[in-house]
Design an enzyme around this catalytic site. Structure first.
Site, PDB file in Angstrom:
ATOM      1  N   ARG A  31     -10.590   6.882 -29.022  1.00 62.02           N
ATOM      2  CA  ARG A  31     -10.655   5.443 -28.745  1.00 62.02           C
ATOM      3  C   ARG A  31     -10.863   5.190 -27.249  1.00 62.02           C
ATOM      4  NH1 ARG A  31      -9.988   3.302 -33.474  1.00 62.02           N
ATOM      5  NH2 ARG A  31      -8.583   4.329 -34.954  1.00 62.02           N
ATOM      6  N   ILE A  33     -10.381   3.629 -23.737  1.00 60.42           N
ATOM      7  CA  ILE A  33      -9.136   3.172 -23.103  1.00 60.42           C
ATOM      8  C   ILE A  33      -9.168   1.670 -22.798  1.00 60.42           C
ATOM      9  CG2 ILE A  33      -9.751   3.621 -20.673  1.00 60.42           C
ATOM     10  CD1 ILE A  33      -6.983   5.049 -20.448  1.00 60.42           C
ATOM     11  N   GLU A  97     -20.781   5.013 -16.480  1.00 54.89           N
ATOM     12  CA  GLU A  97     -19.707   5.253 -15.508  1.00 54.89           C
ATOM     13  C   GLU A  97     -19.148   6.662 -15.620  1.00 54.89           C
ATOM     14  OE1 GLU A  97     -16.918   2.088 -16.136  1.00 54.89           O
ATOM     15  OE2 GLU A  97     -18.267   0.601 -15.226  1.00 54.89           O
ATOM     16  N   VAL A  98     -19.163   7.212 -16.831  1.00 53.59           N
ATOM     17  CA  VAL A  98     -18.668   8.577 -17.040  1.00 53.59           C
ATOM     18  C   VAL A  98     -19.870   9.448 -17.380  1.00 53.59           C
ATOM     19  CG1 VAL A  98     -17.176  10.069 -18.403  1.00 53.59           C
ATOM     20  CG2 VAL A  98     -16.407   7.757 -17.814  1.00 53.59           C
ATOM     21  N   HIS A 102     -22.083  10.085 -23.971  1.00 49.43           N
ATOM     22  CA  HIS A 102     -21.218   9.544 -25.026  1.00 49.43           C
ATOM     23  C   HIS A 102     -21.902   8.390 -25.741  1.00 49.43           C
ATOM     24  CE1 HIS A 102     -20.253   7.698 -21.143  1.00 49.43           C
ATOM     25  NE2 HIS A 102     -20.067   6.563 -21.800  1.00 49.43           N
TER      26      HIS A 102
HETATM   27  P1  5GP Z   1     -19.926   4.206 -19.776  1.00 46.39           P
HETATM   28  O1  5GP Z   1     -19.859   2.986 -18.897  1.00 46.39           O
HETATM   29  O2  5GP Z   1     -20.006   5.473 -18.961  1.00 46.39           O
HETATM   30  O3  5GP Z   1     -20.975   4.127 -20.834  1.00 46.39           O
HETATM   31  O4  5GP Z   1     -18.568   4.208 -20.577  1.00 46.39           O
HETATM   32  C1  5GP Z   1     -17.436   4.920 -20.175  1.00 46.39           C
HETATM   33  C2  5GP Z   1     -16.309   4.455 -21.067  1.00 46.39           C
HETATM   34  O5  5GP Z   1     -15.235   5.370 -20.935  1.00 46.39           O
HETATM   35  C3  5GP Z   1     -15.761   3.073 -20.677  1.00 46.39           C
HETATM   36  O6  5GP Z   1     -15.875   2.189 -21.791  1.00 46.39           O
HETATM   37  C4  5GP Z   1     -14.302   3.358 -20.300  1.00 46.39           C
HETATM   38  O7  5GP Z   1     -13.419   2.340 -20.729  1.00 46.39           O
HETATM   39  C5  5GP Z   1     -14.019   4.685 -20.991  1.00 46.39           C
HETATM   40  N1  5GP Z   1     -13.043   5.519 -20.316  1.00 46.39           N
HETATM   41  C6  5GP Z   1     -13.024   5.821 -18.984  1.00 46.39           C
HETATM   42  N2  5GP Z   1     -12.003   6.650 -18.706  1.00 46.39           N
HETATM   43  C7  5GP Z   1     -11.362   6.876 -19.890  1.00 46.39           C
HETATM   44  C8  5GP Z   1     -10.214   7.662 -20.245  1.00 46.39           C
HETATM   45  O8  5GP Z   1      -9.573   8.316 -19.422  1.00 46.39           O
HETATM   46  N3  5GP Z   1      -9.860   7.654 -21.568  1.00 46.39           N
HETATM   47  C9  5GP Z   1     -10.557   6.940 -22.510  1.00 46.39           C
HETATM   48  N4  5GP Z   1     -10.103   6.999 -23.757  1.00 46.39           N
HETATM   49  N5  5GP Z   1     -11.630   6.197 -22.206  1.00 46.39           N
HETATM   50  C10 5GP Z   1     -12.027   6.162 -20.910  1.00 46.39           C
END
Ligand code: 5GP
Ligand code: ZN
Length: 116
Positions: A31, A33, A97-98, A102
């Site tokens: 899930r 966060i 962001e990550v 994903h």
């Molecule tokens: P992006 O913006 O890279 O597509 O999405 C990264 C997602 O990872 C964001 O929706 C953010 O809330 C989620 N996220 C970031 N750090 C963590 C974490 O430590 N645990 C979990 N479960 N989600 C995370």
């Protein structure tokens, strides 16, 4: 970013806690966060791939598996029929962001979105 300082690799290794909803030999789902919808699950490959820019032909089976896992998880979450969005953000302008590839699985309500 390489895998040693990747948050999602740490989640895979159990070094950072997460609420896991699915795992098999290729992918893991947990899930988000900061959920952006009632159901917000992240589905990731168990092997570090930074973004879609790093996907190769050898990963085509794995990429397909992300989608079959997403379908199964949507069903398990009870949103298969009501519907959901699958989103992959790539790079800075894509809102990534990550940097561990994903798939966002978002459902449980109709979401406002620039694409309608
Ligand atoms: P992006 O913006 O890279 O597509 O999405 C990264 C997602 O990872 C964001 O929706 C953010 O809330 C989620 N996220 C970031 N750090 C963590 C974490 O430590 N645990 C979990 N479960 N989600 C995370
Ligand atoms: Zn990683």
């Amino acid at each position: 970013m390489n895998k040693t300082d990747c948050i999602f690799c740490k989640i895979l290794a159990g070094e950072i806690p997460s609420t896991q909803v699915y795992r098999d030999e290729q992918v893991t789902a947990f899930r988000d966060i900061h959920p952006a919808a009632p159901t917000h699950v992240l589905i990731i490959p168990n092997r570090h791939i930074s973004s879609v820019n790093d996907v190769t032909e050898a990963d085509e089976g794995l990429m397909g598996h992300l989608f079959t896992a997403a379908k199964q998880i949507a069903k398990a979450e009870g949103i298969a029929e009501s519907g959901y969005r699958l989103i992959i953000n790539t790079g800075p302008d894509g809102g990534q962001e990550v940097f561990h590839l994903h798939l966002h699985l978002l459902g449980g309500q109709r979401m406002r979105h620039p694409m309608g």
